[in-house]
Motif scaffolding. Structure first.
Motif, PDB file in Angstrom:
ATOM      1  N   VAL B  57       0.841  -1.198   0.000  1.00  0.00           N
ATOM      2  CA  VAL B  57       0.000   0.000   0.000  1.00  0.00           C
ATOM      3  C   VAL B  57       0.871   1.240   0.000  1.00  0.00           C
ATOM      4  O   VAL B  57       1.877   1.310   0.718  1.00  0.00           O
ATOM      5  CB  VAL B  57      -0.890   0.025   1.267  1.00  0.00           C
ATOM      6  CG1 VAL B  57      -1.645   1.349   1.370  1.00  0.00           C
ATOM      7  CG2 VAL B  57      -1.870  -1.139   1.245  1.00  0.00           C
ATOM      8  N   SER B  58       0.505   2.218  -0.835  1.00  0.00           N
ATOM      9  CA  SER B  58       1.147   3.536  -0.752  1.00  0.00           C
ATOM     10  C   SER B  58       0.087   4.613  -0.981  1.00  0.00           C
ATOM     11  O   SER B  58      -0.938   4.353  -1.611  1.00  0.00           O
ATOM     12  CB  SER B  58       2.259   3.662  -1.778  1.00  0.00           C
ATOM     13  OG  SER B  58       1.778   3.390  -3.082  1.00  0.00           O
ATOM     14  N   VAL B  59       0.354   5.791  -0.439  1.00  0.00           N
ATOM     15  CA  VAL B  59      -0.576   6.910  -0.606  1.00  0.00           C
ATOM     16  C   VAL B  59       0.168   8.042  -1.283  1.00  0.00           C
ATOM     17  O   VAL B  59       1.182   8.520  -0.772  1.00  0.00           O
ATOM     18  CB  VAL B  59      -1.134   7.394   0.749  1.00  0.00           C
ATOM     19  CG1 VAL B  59      -2.051   8.601   0.541  1.00  0.00           C
ATOM     20  CG2 VAL B  59      -1.885   6.277   1.454  1.00  0.00           C
ATOM     21  N   ARG B  60      -0.291   8.460  -2.456  1.00  0.00           N
ATOM     22  CA  ARG B  60       0.331   9.575  -3.179  1.00  0.00           C
ATOM     23  C   ARG B  60      -0.750  10.558  -3.591  1.00  0.00           C
ATOM     24  O   ARG B  60      -1.774  10.149  -4.131  1.00  0.00           O
ATOM     25  CB  ARG B  60       1.041   9.060  -4.445  1.00  0.00           C
ATOM     26  CG  ARG B  60       2.111   8.008  -4.186  1.00  0.00           C
ATOM     27  CD  ARG B  60       3.419   8.626  -3.744  1.00  0.00           C
ATOM     28  NE  ARG B  60       4.457   7.605  -3.616  1.00  0.00           N
ATOM     29  CZ  ARG B  60       4.708   6.905  -2.507  1.00  0.00           C
ATOM     30  NH1 ARG B  60       3.982   7.088  -1.430  1.00  0.00           N
ATOM     31  NH2 ARG B  60       5.665   6.004  -2.488  1.00  0.00           N
ATOM     32  N   ASP B  61      -0.506  11.815  -3.319  1.00  0.00           N
ATOM     33  CA  ASP B  61      -1.510  12.850  -3.645  1.00  0.00           C
ATOM     34  C   ASP B  61      -2.878  12.490  -3.075  1.00  0.00           C
ATOM     35  O   ASP B  61      -3.902  12.656  -3.739  1.00  0.00           O
ATOM     36  CB  ASP B  61      -1.651  13.031  -5.171  1.00  0.00           C
ATOM     37  CG  ASP B  61      -0.412  13.660  -5.758  1.00  0.00           C
ATOM     38  OD1 ASP B  61      -0.065  13.319  -6.906  1.00  0.00           O
ATOM     39  OD2 ASP B  61       0.221  14.482  -5.058  1.00  0.00           O
ATOM     40  N   GLY B  62      -2.875  11.970  -1.862  1.00  0.00           N
ATOM     41  CA  GLY B  62      -4.140  11.663  -1.213  1.00  0.00           C
ATOM     42  C   GLY B  62      -4.820  10.404  -1.715  1.00  0.00           C
ATOM     43  O   GLY B  62      -5.853  10.006  -1.186  1.00  0.00           O
ATOM     44  N   THR B  64      -4.945   6.360  -2.290  1.00  0.00           N
ATOM     45  CA  THR B  64      -4.387   5.105  -1.799  1.00  0.00           C
ATOM     46  C   THR B  64      -4.193   4.148  -2.961  1.00  0.00           C
ATOM     47  O   THR B  64      -5.134   3.865  -3.693  1.00  0.00           O
ATOM     48  CB  THR B  64      -5.339   4.467  -0.761  1.00  0.00           C
ATOM     49  OG1 THR B  64      -5.541   5.396   0.307  1.00  0.00           O
ATOM     50  CG2 THR B  64      -4.732   3.182  -0.208  1.00  0.00           C
ATOM     51  N   LEU B  65      -2.960   3.660  -3.105  1.00  0.00           N
ATOM     52  CA  LEU B  65      -2.654   2.712  -4.172  1.00  0.00           C
ATOM     53  C   LEU B  65      -2.411   1.344  -3.551  1.00  0.00           C
ATOM     54  O   LEU B  65      -1.568   1.202  -2.659  1.00  0.00           O
ATOM     55  CB  LEU B  65      -1.408   3.184  -4.925  1.00  0.00           C
ATOM     56  CG  LEU B  65      -0.983   2.341  -6.122  1.00  0.00           C
ATOM     57  CD1 LEU B  65      -2.039   2.393  -7.228  1.00  0.00           C
ATOM     58  CD2 LEU B  65       0.349   2.853  -6.675  1.00  0.00           C
ATOM     59  N   THR B  66      -3.147   0.362  -3.953  1.00  0.00           N
ATOM     60  CA  THR B  66      -2.998  -0.991  -3.420  1.00  0.00           C
ATOM     61  C   THR B  66      -2.550  -1.918  -4.533  1.00  0.00           C
ATOM     62  O   THR B  66      -3.170  -1.957  -5.591  1.00  0.00           O
ATOM     63  CB  THR B  66      -4.345  -1.493  -2.855  1.00  0.00           C
ATOM     64  OG1 THR B  66      -4.852  -0.530  -1.932  1.00  0.00           O
ATOM     65  CG2 THR B  66      -4.150  -2.830  -2.152  1.00  0.00           C
ATOM     66  N   VAL B  67      -1.447  -2.633  -4.255  1.00  0.00           N
ATOM     67  CA  VAL B  67      -0.850  -3.467  -5.295  1.00  0.00           C
ATOM     68  C   VAL B  67      -0.607  -4.870  -4.755  1.00  0.00           C
ATOM     69  O   VAL B  67      -0.223  -5.034  -3.591  1.00  0.00           O
ATOM     70  CB  VAL B  67       0.479  -2.837  -5.759  1.00  0.00           C
ATOM     71  CG1 VAL B  67       1.290  -3.816  -6.593  1.00  0.00           C
ATOM     72  CG2 VAL B  67       0.227  -1.573  -6.552  1.00  0.00           C
ATOM     73  N   ASP B  68      -0.819  -5.864  -5.589  1.00  0.00           N
ATOM     74  CA  ASP B  68      -0.552  -7.251  -5.192  1.00  0.00           C
ATOM     75  C   ASP B  68       0.953  -7.486  -5.187  1.00  0.00           C
ATOM     76  O   ASP B  68       1.624  -7.186  -6.171  1.00  0.00           O
ATOM     77  CB  ASP B  68      -1.249  -8.189  -6.199  1.00  0.00           C
ATOM     78  CG  ASP B  68      -0.899  -9.643  -5.967  1.00  0.00           C
ATOM     79  OD1 ASP B  68      -0.940 -10.424  -6.938  1.00  0.00           O
ATOM     80  OD2 ASP B  68      -0.578 -10.007  -4.809  1.00  0.00           O
TER      81      ASP B  68
END
Lengths: 438, 118
Positions: B57-62, B64-68
């Motif tokens: 998980v990462s948060v950029r520019d508000g 949330t990006l979730t990646v396998d």
């Protein structure tokens, strides 16, 4: 400790010289004692620096103390304890140091009684092990040992290694931070770790010697060779059962015994067979041989003892022609078994040339060339050149010397290679009337 | 001093082990944990499930990006960790060397930030 009121107070210059002398002899040991006291390398060095500043202020007025080392140690401890007490966050450290508050009327006298050379030596030894801990990378170990145990400043270290001052400074700062953050212990390693840790210390001292070995006379203010021998002596003395420590000392003493003949008057490196052996330090050789003899009786042979034995053969040969090269080859075979490395193989090849002739050596060198590990090492190409020259292949020799020249920046080595090229040139070209322009 | 001992290993190596070898390895880990508890140095430790179970998980520019998958595709992956309180780095090194993962992979030792010391 009050000075004689009848004598004139010392001048600023006298004070500075005296301080410099004390730091040169005892600086590393004092740092070690302070690290033991504060459990912190940076605080130890900062307080020692402060004590030196205080010395420069007060000694011109109060006179030189009888025991400058004790004076510096007491002063450093006091200024550090103040720092520690004032800083609330160092609460744990302050607790441990609180009991050190001395009520003695003359703490310096008391300290002098307790400040024996053995204690100082042990602290310096602990400091060296600290600087050579495997948690630090090899370059950091080297720079930190030079700065902390030998008292070199960043500029001197940078000059020795042909690095930028900034690079060295950063390297040292990072190393000290790592020591503190990661909890590197300040101690002589326990028996089960001593062997492997000592090997690193000895290797670092050896590197220090080698860096000093090739310094031209011009490069001098820093005598790295002396420093290395001083450290090796300390380690061998304090760890008297460790054969390799004694082996390293014997090795350095033997190589160093030739210091008067290593360079000619033009600053060019002189090969072993050309050196005037009457100017070798025979006293030092004698001491080294005796040390080596006793050490080999411990029957715990290691690489440094073998290298020392090889140097002993050179030292014992009255002339270059008397050198027992077959023995040297045999010793390189022992060394190869203990410490197989391309450089050992190279040195063995040179010995093979002397013992069995250039053709035999060429076979060994060709094998090494095929393996490729020594392509970037100038002495490999010098060895090839010497072999080819001995076999009459001047062109091949010149090619190899030129390759060697590209691979080293050391002025003394370059001059030696350039001279070989000139000599080869003189042989190849028949005498001609010289041109008027150059 | 407190340290995290992060165990990095190539999962392929473990997967290639026989059942007996795996069982023996777990036994060693168990014994290690016991020893550290006995020595009063054990602050904690866990084994992680394989990298295939990871989500990053990462948060950029508000947003949330979730990646396998793990944070990075590397040959060796984080497989577990211990938190130990020992006297100095040498003791942490000695403990790390006893961790089975050190023989097939590598153990990274990282001192913990002690917020009381700041």
């Amino acid at each position: 400790m009050t000075p004689d009121p009848r004598s004139a107070p010392p001048t600023q210059e006298v004070v500075r010289d005296h301080l410099a002398q004390v730091l040169k002899e005892k600086g590393g040991a004092l740092t070690g004692a302070l690290v033991r006291h504060f459990r912190d390398l940076e605080l130890a060095q900062d307080t020692l620096q402060q004590a030196c500043r205080r010395a420069l202020e007060t000694w011109p007025r109060a006179g030189l103390p009888d025991r400058a080392d004790a004076w510096l140690l007491v002063t450093a401890k006091r200024s550090g304890t103040d720092v520690v007490r004032r800083a609330a966050v160092w609460s744990r450290k302050a607790e441990t140091l609180g009991h050190e508050r001395s009520s003695d009327p003359d703490p310096e006298t008391v300290l002098v009684q307790r400040l024996d050379q053995e204690g100082l030596d042990d602290d310096l030894l602990r400091l060296i092990f600290l600087c050579c801990h495997p948690a630090l990378n090899p370059e950091a170990q080297l720079a930190l040992t030079l700065q902390t145990a030998c008292g070199l400043d960043t500029e001197e270290i940078a000059r020795c290694f042909l690095s930028k001052k900034k690079t060295i400074a950063q390297r040292v700062v990072r190393a000290k931070r790592k020591i503190r953050a990661a909890g590197v212990p300040f101690r002589i390693p326990p028996p089960h770790l001593l062997g492997e840790r000592l090997q690193v210390v000895l290797t670092v001292i050896y590197l220090i010697y080698n860096e000093g070995f090739l310094a031209t006379r011009e490069a001098e203010r820093t005598d790295l060779a002396r420093e290395a021998i001083r450290l090796a002596t300390l380690v061998a003395r304090r760890l008297s059962g460790e054969a390799e420590a004694a082996g390293l000392l014997a090795l350095l003493l033997l190589v160093d015994s030739r210091r008067a003949t290593r360079f000619d008057d033009d600053g060019v490196l002189v090969e072993l067979h050309r050196q005037d052996r009457s100017r070798w330090d025979r006293d030092q050789i004698g001491r080294a041989l005796e040390l080596l003899r006793r050490t080999l009786m411990l029957r715990r042979v290691g690489p440094f003892q073998v290298q020392a034995s090889i140097q002993a053969i050179h030292a014992e040969a009255d002339t270059a022609a008397d050198t027992d090269w077959h023995q040297i080859v045999a010793l390189y075979d022992v060394l190869r078994a203990l410490q197989p490395s391309p450089v050992v193989m190279l040195n063995r090849a040179v010995a093979v040339r002397m013992a069995h002739g250039p053709q035999a050596a060429t076979t060994v060198l060709d094998r090494l060339a095929a393996a490729g590990a020594l392509d970037g090492y100038h002495l490999f190409h010098v060895a090839q050149a010497d072999c080819r020259a001995a076999l009459g292949d001047t062109d091949g020799a010149v090619q190899a010397w030129r390759r060697a020249l590209k691979l080293t920046g050391n002025p003394a080595e370059r001059a030696a290679i350039e001279r070989r090229l000139r000599e080869a040139d003189d042989k190849a070209v028949p005498a001609q009337p010289s041109k008027t322009s150059s | 001093m407190k340290y995290a001992l992060l165990i990095y290993a190539d999962e392929a190596i473990e997967n290639a082990m026989s059942e007996e070898e795996q069982a023996a390895m777990y036994q060693e880990y168990f014994a290690f944990s016991e020893a550290e508890r006995e020595a009063k140095s054990m602050l904690g430790g866990e084994a992680l499930q394989p990298v295939a179970t990871a989500t990053t998980v990462s948060v950029r520019d508000g947003k949330t990006l979730t990646v396998d998958g793990p944070f990075a595709e590397t040959k060796e992956q984080l497989g577990g960790f211990y938190l130990l309180d020992v006297a100095n780095l040498d003791d942490a090194i000695e403990a790390a060397a006893r961790i089975p993962g050190a023989r097939t992979g590598r153990v990274e030792i990282r001192p913990l930030i002690d917020f009381d010391d700041m």
